[in-house]
Design a protein around this motif. Structure first.
Motif, mmCIF file in Angstrom:
data_model
loop_
_atom_site.group_PDB
_atom_site.id
_atom_site.type_symbol
_atom_site.label_atom_id
_atom_site.label_comp_id
_atom_site.label_asym_id
_atom_site.label_seq_id
_atom_site.Cartn_x
_atom_site.Cartn_y
_atom_site.Cartn_z
ATOM 1 N N GLU A 47 0.658 -1.356 0.055
ATOM 2 C CA GLU A 47 -0.043 0.067 0.012
ATOM 3 C C GLU A 47 0.761 1.172 0.068
ATOM 4 O O GLU A 47 0.548 2.181 -0.520
ATOM 5 C CB GLU A 47 -1.039 0.095 1.342
ATOM 6 C CG GLU A 47 -2.020 -1.091 1.189
ATOM 7 C CD GLU A 47 -2.992 -0.999 -0.052
ATOM 8 O OE1 GLU A 47 -3.066 0.372 -0.592
ATOM 9 O OE2 GLU A 47 -3.588 -1.752 -0.611
ATOM 10 N N ARG A 48 2.152 1.296 0.788
ATOM 11 C CA ARG A 48 2.926 2.443 0.636
ATOM 12 C C ARG A 48 3.707 2.781 -0.760
ATOM 13 O O ARG A 48 3.540 3.560 -1.251
ATOM 14 C CB ARG A 48 4.122 2.290 1.813
ATOM 15 C CG ARG A 48 3.515 2.679 3.248
ATOM 16 C CD ARG A 48 4.750 2.775 4.262
ATOM 17 N NE ARG A 48 6.005 1.965 3.776
ATOM 18 C CZ ARG A 48 6.492 0.720 4.258
ATOM 19 N NH1 ARG A 48 5.833 -0.048 5.113
ATOM 20 N NH2 ARG A 48 7.522 0.249 3.820
ATOM 21 N N ASP A 55 -0.519 6.560 -10.957
ATOM 22 C CA ASP A 55 -1.876 6.501 -10.837
ATOM 23 C C ASP A 55 -2.185 5.180 -10.066
ATOM 24 O O ASP A 55 -2.261 4.158 -10.582
ATOM 25 C CB ASP A 55 -2.793 6.214 -12.307
ATOM 26 C CG ASP A 55 -4.221 6.203 -12.386
ATOM 27 O OD1 ASP A 55 -4.601 5.955 -11.217
ATOM 28 O OD2 ASP A 55 -4.607 6.021 -13.387
ATOM 29 N N PRO A 56 -2.300 5.513 -8.857
ATOM 30 C CA PRO A 56 -2.425 4.123 -7.759
ATOM 31 C C PRO A 56 -3.545 3.244 -8.164
ATOM 32 O O PRO A 56 -3.575 1.828 -8.002
ATOM 33 C CB PRO A 56 -2.735 4.815 -6.392
ATOM 34 C CG PRO A 56 -2.074 6.175 -6.512
ATOM 35 C CD PRO A 56 -2.227 6.568 -7.984
ATOM 36 N N ASP A 57 -4.647 3.735 -8.574
ATOM 37 C CA ASP A 57 -5.958 3.173 -8.958
ATOM 38 C C ASP A 57 -5.512 2.126 -10.091
ATOM 39 O O ASP A 57 -6.399 1.043 -10.330
ATOM 40 C CB ASP A 57 -7.049 3.761 -9.105
ATOM 41 C CG ASP A 57 -7.584 4.551 -7.965
ATOM 42 O OD1 ASP A 57 -7.257 4.118 -6.782
ATOM 43 O OD2 ASP A 57 -8.047 5.622 -8.216
#
Length: 114
Positions: A47-48, A55-57
């Motif tokens: 998650e970090r 674009d984390p998604d």
């Protein structure tokens, strides 16, 4: 089904990822084993890392797989450290976590079914 991975850190002092925010901080076999085990059992490291992506998604969610039953043991042998990982996490996910933690400072020697 669990798989056992035999990993060597040739030089523990060089087993560091390119970003200190994700790298191993340990200097001993037990510490490396604890940190890798936590990275496999929990999604905090993933998650970090995901949060730092453009674009984390769009990050493949399968890279966030966890295995609460994963175990890692470590042993010092002269200058190198041997880690034995037992987990149900796919090999590509394990390798991704190791690249974050150790960069290129590790090698995979063997893989067996448990």
């Amino acid at each position: 089904m669990a798989t056992r991975y035999y990993i060597t850190l040739p030089d523990g002092s060089r087993a560091r990822g390119s970003d200190p925010a994700f790298s191993f901080t340990s200097v001993g076999a037990d510490g490396f084993a604890e940190q890798l085990q936590a990275a496999l059992r929990e999604d905090a490291l993933f998650e970090r890392w995901r949060a730092t992506q453009e674009d984390p998604d769009e990050v493949d969610p399968s890279l966030g797989a966890t295995d609460p039953g994963a175990t890692v043991t470590g042993a010092q042998d002269d200058l190198h450290i041997d880690l034995v990982v037992t987990t149900t996490i796919p090999g590509n996910v394990l390798k991704h976590r190791l690249r974050l933690l150790a960069g290129s400072g590790w090698s995979l020697h063997d893989v067996t079914s448990v």
